[in-house]
Design a protein around this motif. Structure first.
Motif, PDB file in Angstrom:
ATOM      1  N   PRO A 108       0.781  -1.271   0.129  1.00  0.00           N
ATOM      2  CA  PRO A 108       0.078   0.085   0.082  1.00  0.00           C
ATOM      3  C   PRO A 108       0.865   1.192  -0.206  1.00  0.00           C
ATOM      4  O   PRO A 108       2.017   1.046   0.537  1.00  0.00           O
TER       5      PRO A 108
ATOM      6  N   ALA B  83      -1.462   4.931   3.663  1.00  0.00           N
ATOM      7  CA  ALA B  83      -2.581   4.465   3.023  1.00  0.00           C
ATOM      8  C   ALA B  83      -3.836   4.124   4.374  1.00  0.00           C
ATOM      9  O   ALA B  83      -3.255   4.051   5.478  1.00  0.00           O
ATOM     10  N   SER B  84      -4.971   4.352   3.691  1.00  0.00           N
ATOM     11  CA  SER B  84      -6.106   4.084   4.604  1.00  0.00           C
ATOM     12  C   SER B  84      -6.185   2.592   5.005  1.00  0.00           C
ATOM     13  O   SER B  84      -5.630   1.615   4.217  1.00  0.00           O
TER      14      SER B  84
ATOM     15  N   GLU C  51      -8.859   0.852   4.187  1.00  0.00           N
ATOM     16  CA  GLU C  51      -9.286   0.536   3.150  1.00  0.00           C
ATOM     17  C   GLU C  51      -8.548   0.192   2.130  1.00  0.00           C
ATOM     18  O   GLU C  51      -8.606  -0.976   1.350  1.00  0.00           O
ATOM     19  N   GLU C  52      -7.518   1.198   1.805  1.00  0.00           N
ATOM     20  CA  GLU C  52      -6.399   0.808   0.852  1.00  0.00           C
ATOM     21  C   GLU C  52      -5.495  -0.507   1.079  1.00  0.00           C
ATOM     22  O   GLU C  52      -5.278  -1.361   0.264  1.00  0.00           O
TER      23      GLU C  52
ATOM     24  N   ALA D 102      -7.720  -3.776   0.423  1.00  0.00           N
ATOM     25  CA  ALA D 102      -7.692  -3.969  -1.145  1.00  0.00           C
ATOM     26  C   ALA D 102      -6.482  -4.603  -1.552  1.00  0.00           C
ATOM     27  O   ALA D 102      -6.493  -5.521  -2.325  1.00  0.00           O
TER      28      ALA D 102
END
Length: 415
Positions: A64, A68-69, A71-72, A75
């Protein structure tokens, strides 16, 4: 160690968000699992990093982005899980990764095997302000810690604690790259404390001012362990920090496995009281006056020198994690006190002195490429640091009949 002790049908995925090419803990995890026949995937910034050269790496994956969040990060983990296409043991290698994985636990269950952990526990223990509260509640010695609300209060707290004192950012994983801010520094004046406080917004978390426990011989210690599904601490032990970089407040460059029943009891009591499950790394400093061991840091992931604690059965905290999560029995090996760990690029002279039972951060006879890559990278890093520190040449203007020319001063350094 017999390969059959680990379930080699289950891959391992190492996750590291921190962009640090010199993180030897990642290489240690790659090797300890790869040697046991486990397929090892690495999600990290691997461009030029020595761990990517290891023959035990099955595949590297793009990490990431910095900052990064959750959610990232999720993913990226979903993408890797889909590529592997079977459940894998997920091992965070830095605090930001450990916190994100803890938050995402239920969402990752389809593709990863993880310890059963309260969703906020990793963040609570990694946050240095929260850790002070936890220690107070559980009864674990901890340096007096104050959290200023203003620059004026930072000055007052510095006066109250006395100088020198220790300044820490409560959530160091939020420090922006290139800011020059360090997670922990020793402060020698009230003005330094005030100046640090003024960078709170930039740092992304609260500033802590902490009473300074002076370093000294036999005062800096660490404890590594793995709390299994039943809460039993396995696969680690107590170690004495013999050298560190930076000195007195940095990573272990030379450490030794040293029995310490008092510190072991503190670690097991803390982990039990919290209900923590998984790999952990604790830092302690002994008070030279009262003799008590004060907890300085709780890292909810493997410490970089975890391979120091490989016992006679070949078990370390990373192998214990893999065995426990795949429902394999963790053998009870005997400890190997006196075994030591050396990070060659920080302690080259120590590394050159032969010693039986030594674990190196980078060098391994069965995996030479990472060590070669390390020294090439380290030399470039050292040259760059020296160049950055070089004084700017003074300039004097020489007036000539035509146009002015800029020439170096005769006393200025030249390339």
């Amino acid at each position: 160690m017999s390969v059959s002790l680990l379930d080699t049908r289950v891959p391992a995925v190492l996750l590291r968000i921190d962009r640090n090419p010199f993180h030897h803990g990642t290489l240690g995890a790659v090797r300890t699992l790869g040697r046991a026949g486990v397929e090892v995937h690495v999600i990290a910034d691997s461009a030029g990093s020595p761990h990517a050269r290891s023959r035990f790496v099955t595949e590297t994956h793009s990490p990431p982005p910095p900052g990064a969040s959750t959610e990232e990060i999720a993913a990226v983990l979903r993408r890797v899980a889909d590529r592997i296409a079977r459940p894998s043991v997920l091992i965070p290698m830095d605090d930001a990764s450990a916190i994100a994985v803890c938050r995402l636990g239920a969402d990752l269950a389809y593709g990863y095997l993880l310890p059963d952990q309260p969703v906020d526990l990793a963040e609570r223990v990694a946050d240095k302000a929260e850790l002070a509260t936890v220690c107070g509640r559980v009864g674990i010695p901890h340096p007096v810690t104050l959290v200023p609300d203003s620059a004026t209060q930072a000055t007052a707290f510095a006066r109250q604690l006395g100088l020198p004192l220790v300044a820490k950012w409560s959530r160091p994983w939020r420090l922006p790259p290139g800011s020059g801010l360090r997670s922990t520094v020793v402060v020698h004046s009230q003005e330094e404390a005030q100046a640090l406080f003024r960078r709170t917004e930039e740092a992304g978390s609260r500033l802590l001012l902490q009473a300074h426990l002076p370093p000294g011989p036999d005062r800096d210690w660490f404890f590594h362990g793995y709390a299994d599904r039943a809460g039993v601490v396995r696969g680690g032990g107590p170690g004495r920090k013999q050298r560190a970089w930076p000195r007195g407040a940095g990573l272990t460059t030379v450490g030794c496995w040293t029995p310490n029943p008092e510190m072991q009891a503190l670690a097991e009591r803390l982990v039990g009281a919290l209900g923590f499950r998984g790999v952990f790394d604790l830092d302690f400093r002994r008070d030279g006056t009262a003799g008590a061991y004060h907890l300085l840091d709780f890292n909810p992931r493997p410490g970089a020198q975890f391979r120091l604690f490989a016992d006679t059965a070949g078990v370390d905290v990373v192998r214990a994690l893999h065995m426990d999560l795949t429902h394999r029995p963790v053998p009870d090996g005997d400890p190997l006190p006196g075994r030591d760990f050396v990070v060659e690029n920080y302690a080259p002279l120590t590394a050159l002195r032969p010693r039986r039972g030594r674990e190196f951060a980078w060098h391994a006879r069965d995996d030479l490429a990472p060590s070669v890559a390390l020294w090439a990278l380290w030399c470039r890093h050292a040259a760059r640091r020296l160049s950055d520190r070089r004084p700017t040449p003074e300039v004097r203007i020489v007036r000539q009949a035509s146009a002015p020319a800029l020439l170096p001063s005769p006393t200025s350094p030249t390339d």
